[in-house]
Design a protein around this motif. Structure first.
Motif, PDB file in Angstrom:
ATOM      1  N   THR A 185       0.687  -1.523   0.313  1.00  0.00           N
ATOM      2  CA  THR A 185      -0.073  -0.154   0.089  1.00  0.00           C
ATOM      3  C   THR A 185       0.608   1.216   0.103  1.00  0.00           C
ATOM      4  O   THR A 185       2.088   1.376   0.321  1.00  0.00           O
ATOM      5  CB  THR A 185      -0.921  -0.009   1.324  1.00  0.00           C
ATOM      6  N   LEU A 186       0.511   2.148  -0.439  1.00  0.00           N
ATOM      7  CA  LEU A 186       1.096   3.582  -0.110  1.00  0.00           C
ATOM      8  C   LEU A 186       1.583   3.965   1.018  1.00  0.00           C
ATOM      9  O   LEU A 186       2.581   4.415   1.102  1.00  0.00           O
ATOM     10  CB  LEU A 186       0.244   4.818  -1.048  1.00  0.00           C
ATOM     11  N   GLU A 187       1.282   3.546   2.538  1.00  0.00           N
ATOM     12  CA  GLU A 187       0.921   4.058   3.494  1.00  0.00           C
ATOM     13  C   GLU A 187       2.336   2.945   4.014  1.00  0.00           C
ATOM     14  O   GLU A 187       3.245   3.086   4.581  1.00  0.00           O
ATOM     15  CB  GLU A 187       0.139   3.702   3.924  1.00  0.00           C
ATOM     16  N   GLU A 188       2.435   1.351   3.443  1.00  0.00           N
ATOM     17  CA  GLU A 188       3.904   0.802   3.871  1.00  0.00           C
ATOM     18  C   GLU A 188       4.474   0.976   2.736  1.00  0.00           C
ATOM     19  O   GLU A 188       5.840   1.347   3.048  1.00  0.00           O
ATOM     20  CB  GLU A 188       2.930  -0.611   3.189  1.00  0.00           C
ATOM     21  N   LEU A 189       4.527   2.059   1.833  1.00  0.00           N
ATOM     22  CA  LEU A 189       5.550   1.920   1.345  1.00  0.00           C
ATOM     23  C   LEU A 189       6.474   3.231   1.466  1.00  0.00           C
ATOM     24  O   LEU A 189       7.210   3.618   1.731  1.00  0.00           O
ATOM     25  CB  LEU A 189       5.656   2.216  -0.531  1.00  0.00           C
ATOM     26  N   ALA A 190       5.528   4.149   2.047  1.00  0.00           N
ATOM     27  CA  ALA A 190       6.438   5.250   2.755  1.00  0.00           C
ATOM     28  C   ALA A 190       7.246   5.416   3.730  1.00  0.00           C
ATOM     29  O   ALA A 190       8.248   5.980   4.025  1.00  0.00           O
ATOM     30  CB  ALA A 190       5.143   6.357   3.483  1.00  0.00           C
ATOM     31  N   ARG A 191       6.987   3.981   4.325  1.00  0.00           N
ATOM     32  CA  ARG A 191       8.174   3.628   5.470  1.00  0.00           C
ATOM     33  C   ARG A 191       8.975   2.787   4.915  1.00  0.00           C
ATOM     34  O   ARG A 191      10.174   2.747   6.038  1.00  0.00           O
ATOM     35  CB  ARG A 191       7.205   3.108   6.510  1.00  0.00           C
ATOM     36  N   ILE A 192       9.538   2.779   3.790  1.00  0.00           N
ATOM     37  CA  ILE A 192      10.620   1.775   3.388  1.00  0.00           C
ATOM     38  C   ILE A 192      11.136   2.725   2.559  1.00  0.00           C
ATOM     39  O   ILE A 192      11.452   3.748   1.752  1.00  0.00           O
ATOM     40  CB  ILE A 192      10.270   0.789   3.160  1.00  0.00           C
ATOM     41  N   PRO A 193      13.088   2.560   3.033  1.00  0.00           N
ATOM     42  CA  PRO A 193      13.796   4.074   2.275  1.00  0.00           C
ATOM     43  C   PRO A 193      13.470   3.339   1.008  1.00  0.00           C
ATOM     44  O   PRO A 193      13.491   2.431   0.206  1.00  0.00           O
ATOM     45  CB  PRO A 193      15.010   3.242   3.169  1.00  0.00           C
ATOM     46  N   GLN A 194      13.330   5.083   0.285  1.00  0.00           N
ATOM     47  CA  GLN A 194      13.211   4.617  -1.493  1.00  0.00           C
ATOM     48  C   GLN A 194      14.446   5.512  -2.205  1.00  0.00           C
ATOM     49  O   GLN A 194      15.079   6.121  -1.205  1.00  0.00           O
ATOM     50  CB  GLN A 194      12.146   5.251  -1.541  1.00  0.00           C
ATOM     51  N   VAL A 195      14.836   4.906  -2.936  1.00  0.00           N
ATOM     52  CA  VAL A 195      15.604   5.716  -4.148  1.00  0.00           C
ATOM     53  C   VAL A 195      14.453   6.362  -4.985  1.00  0.00           C
ATOM     54  O   VAL A 195      13.745   5.711  -5.423  1.00  0.00           O
ATOM     55  CB  VAL A 195      16.618   4.513  -4.834  1.00  0.00           C
ATOM     56  N   ALA A 196      14.960   8.169  -4.936  1.00  0.00           N
ATOM     57  CA  ALA A 196      14.263   8.555  -5.125  1.00  0.00           C
ATOM     58  C   ALA A 196      14.634   9.278  -6.661  1.00  0.00           C
ATOM     59  O   ALA A 196      15.550   9.899  -6.431  1.00  0.00           O
ATOM     60  CB  ALA A 196      13.365  10.051  -4.162  1.00  0.00           C
ATOM     61  N   PHE A 197      14.180   9.178  -7.507  1.00  0.00           N
ATOM     62  CA  PHE A 197      14.691  10.561  -8.697  1.00  0.00           C
ATOM     63  C   PHE A 197      14.610  12.049  -9.060  1.00  0.00           C
ATOM     64  O   PHE A 197      14.205  12.310  -7.966  1.00  0.00           O
ATOM     65  CB  PHE A 197      13.225  10.371 -10.114  1.00  0.00           C
ATOM     66  N   ASN A 198      15.151  12.038  -9.855  1.00  0.00           N
ATOM     67  CA  ASN A 198      15.553  13.712 -10.128  1.00  0.00           C
ATOM     68  C   ASN A 198      14.077  14.315 -10.172  1.00  0.00           C
ATOM     69  O   ASN A 198      13.157  13.450 -10.348  1.00  0.00           O
ATOM     70  CB  ASN A 198      16.414  14.046 -11.625  1.00  0.00           C
ATOM     71  N   ARG A 199      13.676  15.675  -9.240  1.00  0.00           N
ATOM     72  CA  ARG A 199      12.493  16.483  -9.456  1.00  0.00           C
ATOM     73  C   ARG A 199      12.533  16.619 -10.947  1.00  0.00           C
ATOM     74  O   ARG A 199      10.856  17.103 -10.791  1.00  0.00           O
ATOM     75  CB  ARG A 199      12.594  16.718  -8.729  1.00  0.00           C
ATOM     76  N   SER A 200      13.572  17.092 -11.825  1.00  0.00           N
ATOM     77  CA  SER A 200      12.402  16.588 -12.875  1.00  0.00           C
ATOM     78  C   SER A 200      11.877  16.126 -13.359  1.00  0.00           C
ATOM     79  O   SER A 200      11.041  15.690 -14.630  1.00  0.00           O
ATOM     80  CB  SER A 200      13.665  17.369 -14.292  1.00  0.00           C
ATOM     81  N   TYR A 201      11.754  14.397 -13.262  1.00  0.00           N
ATOM     82  CA  TYR A 201      11.459  13.821 -13.817  1.00  0.00           C
ATOM     83  C   TYR A 201       9.459  13.616 -13.804  1.00  0.00           C
ATOM     84  O   TYR A 201       9.069  14.039 -12.623  1.00  0.00           O
ATOM     85  CB  TYR A 201      11.751  12.130 -13.058  1.00  0.00           C
ATOM     86  N   ASP A 202       8.726  13.149 -14.641  1.00  0.00           N
ATOM     87  CA  ASP A 202       7.412  13.031 -14.690  1.00  0.00           C
ATOM     88  C   ASP A 202       6.908  12.046 -13.523  1.00  0.00           C
ATOM     89  O   ASP A 202       6.064  12.286 -13.019  1.00  0.00           O
ATOM     90  CB  ASP A 202       6.961  12.702 -15.838  1.00  0.00           C
ATOM     91  N   LEU A 203       7.814  11.202 -13.115  1.00  0.00           N
ATOM     92  CA  LEU A 203       7.338   9.961 -12.330  1.00  0.00           C
ATOM     93  C   LEU A 203       7.883  10.308 -11.444  1.00  0.00           C
ATOM     94  O   LEU A 203       6.590  10.108  -9.666  1.00  0.00           O
ATOM     95  CB  LEU A 203       8.425   8.867 -12.522  1.00  0.00           C
ATOM     96  N   ARG A 204       9.127  11.278 -11.003  1.00  0.00           N
ATOM     97  CA  ARG A 204       9.042  12.204  -9.123  1.00  0.00           C
ATOM     98  C   ARG A 204       7.199  12.568  -8.944  1.00  0.00           C
ATOM     99  O   ARG A 204       7.053  13.209  -7.670  1.00  0.00           O
ATOM    100  CB  ARG A 204      10.134  12.489  -9.668  1.00  0.00           C
ATOM    101  N   VAL A 205       7.223  13.516 -10.177  1.00  0.00           N
ATOM    102  CA  VAL A 205       6.329  14.368  -9.551  1.00  0.00           C
ATOM    103  C   VAL A 205       4.783  13.977  -9.674  1.00  0.00           C
ATOM    104  O   VAL A 205       4.729  13.503  -8.204  1.00  0.00           O
ATOM    105  CB  VAL A 205       5.655  15.710 -10.757  1.00  0.00           C
ATOM    106  N   ALA A 206       4.656  12.659 -10.199  1.00  0.00           N
ATOM    107  CA  ALA A 206       3.206  11.597 -10.171  1.00  0.00           C
ATOM    108  C   ALA A 206       3.262  11.046  -8.364  1.00  0.00           C
ATOM    109  O   ALA A 206       2.512  11.121  -7.733  1.00  0.00           O
ATOM    110  CB  ALA A 206       3.348  11.064 -10.391  1.00  0.00           C
ATOM    111  N   THR A 207       4.841  10.185  -8.047  1.00  0.00           N
ATOM    112  CA  THR A 207       4.257  10.177  -7.312  1.00  0.00           C
ATOM    113  C   THR A 207       4.452  11.227  -5.419  1.00  0.00           C
ATOM    114  O   THR A 207       3.841  10.645  -4.457  1.00  0.00           O
ATOM    115  CB  THR A 207       5.645   8.769  -6.739  1.00  0.00           C
TER     116      THR A 207
END
Length: 314
Positions: A185-207
């Motif tokens: 779930t999104l709530e479960e995901l928020a608690r797991i360390p993530q590798v996040a994209f550059n903020r210019s990515y459409d994908l980063r904006v969506a997440t």
């Protein structure tokens, strides 16, 4: 006023690279020859096009006005050459395809490989960038086709036709062997360390928007990476990442899990200009894109449950 094609090509190259010396190298010209072409164009127009300085060249207001016009003229000339090449039966010519970074490492690779096998004499030029940048390049006739991403209801772009190809789920990837779940779930995901994209990515904006809408703040282990780096970091166990389902193809070091409650998805579209007839090479490339989508999303394939092709009228 008589603007020559070589002058416009030189102007566009200097504007793009921001430096006379590097532009001359790209054009295989001596710098004095390039400078004379720009000076002649400026004299003909009656105004300077560049601010020249020790660190490079930047556009004046006149240059900014001329740049999209020059790109369209150069693009139209390229289109005319491509249409003449139709007489050669696709034994020569070129296709300029734009795509987002996530599509370049998935769908585009399959499309180009298949196209190259069938038409080895056609030159392939790929431009990688965000969806908005690609649509602008398409409208300046710097591209023949573009693969772009939309979410929800996106406003139409004058002069551009979007053909929906498929709806693709966003999935959570982790390193194989880490005991990852089959869904989050999104709530479960928020608690797991993530590798996040550059903020210019459409994908980063969506997440980021999805987390914000749910009042969640994700744990970020590494931030600011590009696509290849994100996947490599995940394979090394630095964290998980949210990526489009097609990215996981041929990545045995990655485990893919579905994202639920809520699920996230995006629409992949083929963008083309609606006021220009495509060259034979561009029309062929378009069909190769359609065929690749049908293969990837065919029933029984690995992606069939996460990728839904969109019925289309060609």
């Amino acid at each position: 006023m008589t603007m020559k094609m070589d002058q416009l090509r030189s102007f566009e190259t200097v504007a793009r690279v921001g430096h006379f010396t590097r532009a001359a190298e790209q054009l295989y010209l001596a710098q004095p020859s390039l400078s004379r072409q720009i000076a002649a164009l400026e004299a003909d127009l009656g105004m300077p096009l560049f601010h020249r300085g020790p660190s490079g060249a930047t556009l004046t207001s006149a240059g900014e006005l001329l740049l999209p016009i020059a790109r369209r003229i150069l693009g139209d000339a390229q289109t005319a050459r491509e249409q003449m090449n139709e007489l050669a039966g696709l034994r020569r010519g070129s296709v300029r395809l734009g795509a987002t970074p996530t599509l370049c490492v998935s769908l585009v690779a399959d499309v180009l490989a298949a196209f190259r096998r069938e038409h080895p004499g056609v030159e392939l030029h790929v431009t990688e960038g965000g969806s908005r940048f690609l649509v602008e390049a398409l409208n300046e006739n710097a591209l023949d086709l573009a693969l772009v991403v939309t979410r929800g209801v996106d406003p139409g772009v004058p002069g551009t036709e979007l053909i929906p190809l498929l709806t693709e789920e966003l999935v959570v990837v982790s390193a194989v062997g880490t005991g990852a779940s089959e869904s989050y779930t999104l709530e479960e995901l928020a608690r797991i360390p993530q590798v996040a994209f550059n903020r210019s990515y459409d994908l980063r904006v969506a997440t980021d928007a999805a987390f914000s809408a749910s009042g969640l703040k994700p744990v970020i282990a590494v931030e600011g990476a590009e696509m290849d780096a994100v996947l490599r970091f995940v394979e090394r166990g630095l964290g998980v990442a949210v990526v489009p389902a097609m990215v996981v193809i041929d990545r045995p070091g990655l485990h893919s899990a579905r994202l639920i409650n809520p699920s996230l998805a995006r629409t992949v579209n083929l963008a083309r200009r609606d006021d220009v007839r495509p060259s034979a090479a561009a029309a062929a490339m378009q069909q190769f894109v359609f065929d690749a989508v049908d293969r990837l999303a065919a029933p029984g394939t690995v992606l069939a449950r996460m990728v839904t092709p969109t019925p289309r009228v060609q």
